[in-house]
Scaffold this motif. Structure first.
Motif, mmCIF file in Angstrom:
data_model
loop_
_atom_site.group_PDB
_atom_site.id
_atom_site.type_symbol
_atom_site.label_atom_id
_atom_site.label_comp_id
_atom_site.label_asym_id
_atom_site.label_seq_id
_atom_site.Cartn_x
_atom_site.Cartn_y
_atom_site.Cartn_z
ATOM 1 N N ALA B 71 0.840 -1.188 0.000
ATOM 2 C CA ALA B 71 0.000 0.000 0.000
ATOM 3 C C ALA B 71 0.878 1.242 0.000
ATOM 4 N N ARG B 72 0.342 2.282 -0.519
ATOM 5 C CA ARG B 72 1.055 3.548 -0.526
ATOM 6 C C ARG B 72 0.990 4.153 0.870
ATOM 7 N N GLN B 73 2.039 4.806 1.196
ATOM 8 C CA GLN B 73 2.134 5.327 2.546
ATOM 9 C C GLN B 73 2.318 6.844 2.554
ATOM 10 N N LEU B 74 1.452 7.498 3.282
ATOM 11 C CA LEU B 74 1.543 8.951 3.395
ATOM 12 C C LEU B 74 2.095 9.294 4.761
ATOM 13 N N GLY B 75 3.118 10.096 4.806
ATOM 14 C CA GLY B 75 3.683 10.510 6.080
ATOM 15 C C GLY B 75 3.074 11.823 6.517
ATOM 16 N N LEU B 76 2.680 11.888 7.763
ATOM 17 C CA LEU B 76 2.123 13.131 8.284
ATOM 18 C C LEU B 76 2.966 13.595 9.457
#
Lengths: 340, 340
Positions: B71-76
DNA sequence: CTGAAAGCGCTTACAG
DNA sequence: CTGAAAGCGCTTACAG
């Protein structure tokens, strides 16, 4: 756009080989340039970096992780970030995890459209998971695959490890307190329960009702529409209208208690003069309102510490891998403030 | 413990090959058993699963991700989860990301002991990063490596993409409002600024001071010790003691304004009767206190939407990869409630 | 039903 | 300073 026609990577993404080809060098030279390693001439480095930039090259975290290990990843499953309980807990876990060099991946099963997939993805990306699984624990543990799980406040018997919250002492202390301050007609403002049959009190609710009854009370019991401030306010307003003599509201959680506080203000019922209001959780929030909120507080730092300990113990083998599940207990504590 | 003496994996972790050896099968048979694929006899499956269990085998997410994408991972990147602004924003981002099938990894630079490493790790694990980088943006963007970044409320000129917050309209509206309700001696309760010289107002503070001065005010300006409720309360208490005629406090953010509210209560100064209190952010929290908090609100869902749009656009190429950075703007909005 | 081969994208020794 | 080789742990075709 001068995008080259053929890219090796899946999804049209450039790989190290694409960059190597574009720059006319081998892949390990690309590694050197990209990672700032020694043993490369400035001229070559510049050329490689330009090619990388042109191709929008970014090293795959999988390829990289496979060879260099990659940081350990802790998955944290929360209920609903909009209830301040979740971020306060997340903050505590994050701090501990960061101190030990772990990354934290967060999934919110309340917010996610497809919570099943959220849980599954979290499992795929984490080395260990800590989470409030609630009633769906069995199903979700299954979805998490083989990842070890530490359940927070489990509803049933935990699978492997758990930190259980125990409000009994605090509930008894609260009931004593209500007697002492002269409360006569308390209301237990419960949250809707996913597990219990409709109308049935939640575990917390049952504990409260029992403690009150043992002290001779005939407590009211209502379910709010949701475990939110608005629903807490609505439930309180309605109860206040029905029972003029109501003189205490014990809410399922702090956020609902804040709603109760607002409802009392709206109805012109002085707190704590005419109605006492109590929450559960011990959120920071409760110290910012007026009157400040009396509550059964959980020490979230302690909860987080146990959870992280357990989680890491499961991984490094310091905890038995089979046999009965390991449990830690964190007790609620009565914190008397202005509202009761 | 019947742990076999030799395990292939790093850190003593079993790999698929260890399981295969223990069960006396090939590795693809292990894959079949572990992933529930067809084409394997029940007997074999059972034997493999037992071996996997005994070895505490868990597939490497890197090995898996390398072949099946992952899965694509978004960093916040958030500032400090303990300020409700961060979780409210995180909740909005999480919801949008989950809807698009993205995972979210959270790092808190305020909470992390070693924020530099936190940032770097986040970069290594994410396909794209959204974050409040503040004054350290250049340095941190560097640490994030080649990962695209969407800055939230950037202090300077953003590197690639940004969502800028624009309070000017709301500040003007607020100043007009204060005039209209007859405020004479306003205080700007500023947060300590990491960028500006000591004593210098923050960007927000400067905007507020300017708007007030243009309307003929001689506003007080103080820096609280921190951007917290406690510090806001302390700052307000001190100011109230020094300037008896103070009749409005405009705080740097809602949390500080809540502190101001508490300080006014403590000093017996009626809000809004004697002192008006205003915050900035528009947190849900502000609706739960009494009086409810007047504030310059940011629509965090809108902020999150722009940020996620920009982030995903940078990835799929729908946004230009070079040239000037892309910016979106979200305007604050004056929300008049009980406290002013 | 089971296994030998190839390959995902990267880095770490090791030669030159 | 640069490159050929090996290998990280897994899955996906392809043979048998």
């Amino acid at each position: 756009m001068a995008r080259p026609p053929q890219l090796t990577g899946a999804g049209g993404r450039a790989t190290i080989l694409d960059v190597a080809a574009a720059a006319g060098v081998s892949r390990q030279t690309v590694t050197r340039a990209v990672n700032g390693l020694p043993g490369i001439s400035d001229a070559t480095k510049e050329r490689v970096l330009a090619a990388a930039e042109a191709l929008d090259y970014r090293p795959s975290r999988f390829g990289r992780g496979l060879v260099s290990g990659g940081a350990r990843q802790l998955g944290l499953l929360v209920d609903d970030l909009r209830n301040p309980y979740s971020p306060e807990l997340a903050a505590a876990v994050l701090r501990l995890a960061a101190a030990r060099g772990w990354n934290v991946m967060l999934a919110d099963v309340g917010l996610a459209g497809d919570s099943d997939r959220s849980v599954q993805d979290l499992g795929a990306q984490s080395d260990v998971v800590i989470g409030s699984l609630g009633a769906r624990a069995p199903e979700w543990i299954d979805r998490l695959g083989s990842v070890p799980v530490v359940e927070l406040d489990p509803h049933g018997a935990p699978a492997r490890g758990a930190v259980r919250l125990d409000p009994t002492d605090a509930v008894e202390a609260l009931a004593d307190h209500l007697v002492a301050v002269g409360v006569k007609h308390p209301l237990v403002l419960d949250a809707p329960s996913a597990v219990a049959a409709p109308g049935e009190p939640s575990a917390r609710g049952a504990l409260l009702l029992d403690a009150l009854r043992r002290r001779g009370y005939l407590p009211e019991h209502v379910h709010a529409e949701a475990a939110s401030a608005d629903a807490g306010a609505a439930g309180t307003t309605a109860a206040l209208a029905r029972h003029a003599r109501l003189d205490a509201v014990v809410a399922f959680n702090d956020v609902m208690a804040l709603g109760a506080l607002a409802a009392c203000r709206g109805a012109g019922a002085d707190v704590p003069g005419r109605v006492r209001v109590v929450g559960i959780d011990g959120l920071t929030l409760g110290t910012l309102v007026a009157p400040t909120l009396t509550t059964l507080a959980v020490d979230l730092d302690e909860l987080a510490r146990h959870a992280v300990d357990l989680a890491l113990g499961m991984l490094d083998g310091s905890l038995p891998r089979s046999g009965p599940s390991v449990e830690r207990v964190v007790r609620h504590r009565l914190v008397v403030r202005g509202s009761a």
